[in-house]
Design a protein around this motif. Sequence first.
Motif, PDB file in Angstrom:
ATOM      1  N   SER A  80       4.752   0.497  -2.297  1.00  0.00           N
ATOM      2  CA  SER A  80       4.402   0.905  -4.110  1.00  0.00           C
ATOM      3  C   SER A  80       4.475   2.046  -4.827  1.00  0.00           C
ATOM      4  O   SER A  80       4.030   2.537  -5.889  1.00  0.00           O
ATOM      5  CB  SER A  80       3.382  -0.270  -3.984  1.00  0.00           C
ATOM      6  OG  SER A  80       2.731  -0.249  -3.653  1.00  0.00           O
ATOM      7  N   LYS A  81       3.359   3.226  -4.131  1.00  0.00           N
ATOM      8  CA  LYS A  81       2.980   4.498  -4.917  1.00  0.00           C
ATOM      9  C   LYS A  81       4.319   4.950  -5.130  1.00  0.00           C
ATOM     10  O   LYS A  81       4.008   5.840  -5.759  1.00  0.00           O
ATOM     11  CB  LYS A  81       2.266   4.986  -3.411  1.00  0.00           C
ATOM     12  CG  LYS A  81       0.883   4.224  -3.119  1.00  0.00           C
ATOM     13  CD  LYS A  81      -0.430   3.701  -4.318  1.00  0.00           C
ATOM     14  CE  LYS A  81      -1.265   3.420  -3.401  1.00  0.00           C
ATOM     15  NZ  LYS A  81      -1.078   1.778  -3.856  1.00  0.00           N
ATOM     16  N   HIS A 135       0.576  -1.157   0.219  1.00  0.00           N
ATOM     17  CA  HIS A 135      -0.057   0.137  -0.192  1.00  0.00           C
ATOM     18  C   HIS A 135       0.686   0.672   0.242  1.00  0.00           C
ATOM     19  O   HIS A 135       0.168   1.914  -0.391  1.00  0.00           O
ATOM     20  CB  HIS A 135      -1.039  -0.245   1.373  1.00  0.00           C
ATOM     21  CG  HIS A 135      -2.160  -0.977   1.278  1.00  0.00           C
ATOM     22  ND1 HIS A 135      -3.130  -0.862   0.098  1.00  0.00           N
ATOM     23  CD2 HIS A 135      -2.063  -2.129   2.018  1.00  0.00           C
ATOM     24  CE1 HIS A 135      -3.279  -2.267   0.247  1.00  0.00           C
ATOM     25  NE2 HIS A 135      -3.141  -3.376   1.495  1.00  0.00           N
TER      26      HIS A 135
END
Lengths: 246, 137
Positions: B114-115, B111
């Motif tokens: 990976s952003k 969450h």
Amino acid sequence: MSLSLYTRKAFLKTFTPTVQCQRFRGKINVQKPKPPHFERATYLALSKPWFINPNKLKTSVELCKYNEKLYNDENEINQYSRILAKELYTYFSSSKLIVFYHHNSIKADEQFKYYSMFKKQNMELKKYGKKVLQLAVSGTPYETVLDFYSTPNNMILFSPESEIGKVLKITKKCSQLVLLTAIVENKLLTTEDLAKYSKIPNIQAAQAELVHLICSIGNNLVTNLNSHQTNLVSHLDTRIKHLEDK
Amino acid sequence: MSIYYSGVFSRSGGIYSAISKQLKMVNLKPVKKIQVQFDPFHPNAVTARDFLFHISKPKVLETNISCIIKTNVVCDRSEPEIKIDLGDSRTIKFLANNLTVLEILQQFNKHISSKVPEETLSSPATAKLEAKRKGKR
């Protein structure tokens, strides 16, 4: 070689005696020693050590060479950990303030810095494994400590005096140490309690405060009882002054 | 052969290698603050404490130097929880009572890490090398 050494050799000649031992009558045969005198032989025979065979009482199953234990017993306690546990228990029983820390990942350099900071205040920062602590503490009043000693990232601080203020001050400097709980004079305290407790200066000051409080009550009573009389006296004084003036 | 091979060719490296693999992927760029709250006497406080230990490793912290890690030790037998404040005023809360460290890290990477856009994903070591090269030219 310098010339001075040559001259010294010319004048001072060293004399080394040669010593050679000579034995009366032939050599000793070490391989085949002579039998001792009878009396000596008896004493030698008497004083000859003898041991009981360690395998005497073992059964044939125990003696079998294929009956080997392949794995070490996990519950077996190492003697060294027993010594450590004993040492740890003496620390527990002798110190008035025991603080428990959780430590994050720190390098040895930084850890040493923490050690030295506490050592300067005559406190010992220690790191023990759970097994040693279990050995030291189980069956004693400190057994509750084992509840939160579940990770390997634990450190214990032992202080012979209960100087909580100092400990909290140094802990603020140690960024990677997280204070969990503390035992102050055999009582387990939370972090909040510890902060509260640190504000109390020391026992002498607290006693002085109590004495002062008790005295003040007495003084209040005396002043309250005397107030009417003193009032009356002051009123009379003013009246007398008035009359004198007239 | 009638039966084809199924499964892995090498044995699993175990829980620690899985954790270290996840830790290598952690990126704290979008994170502003991490608050870890636990009661040391809670039986499942181990997770939060282990997470705190892993996340405070210098290599992880290097990904975002301005990220604040705060620990809150309470004594009310409450469940351990990890609160993550993101830069865009969102918060993510992990109720760590029934989670393991590996699970938390996996979710964290899924969450949060990976952003991060890939351009900014250059490691500090490579950034240093690039700076050196530029200096030489």
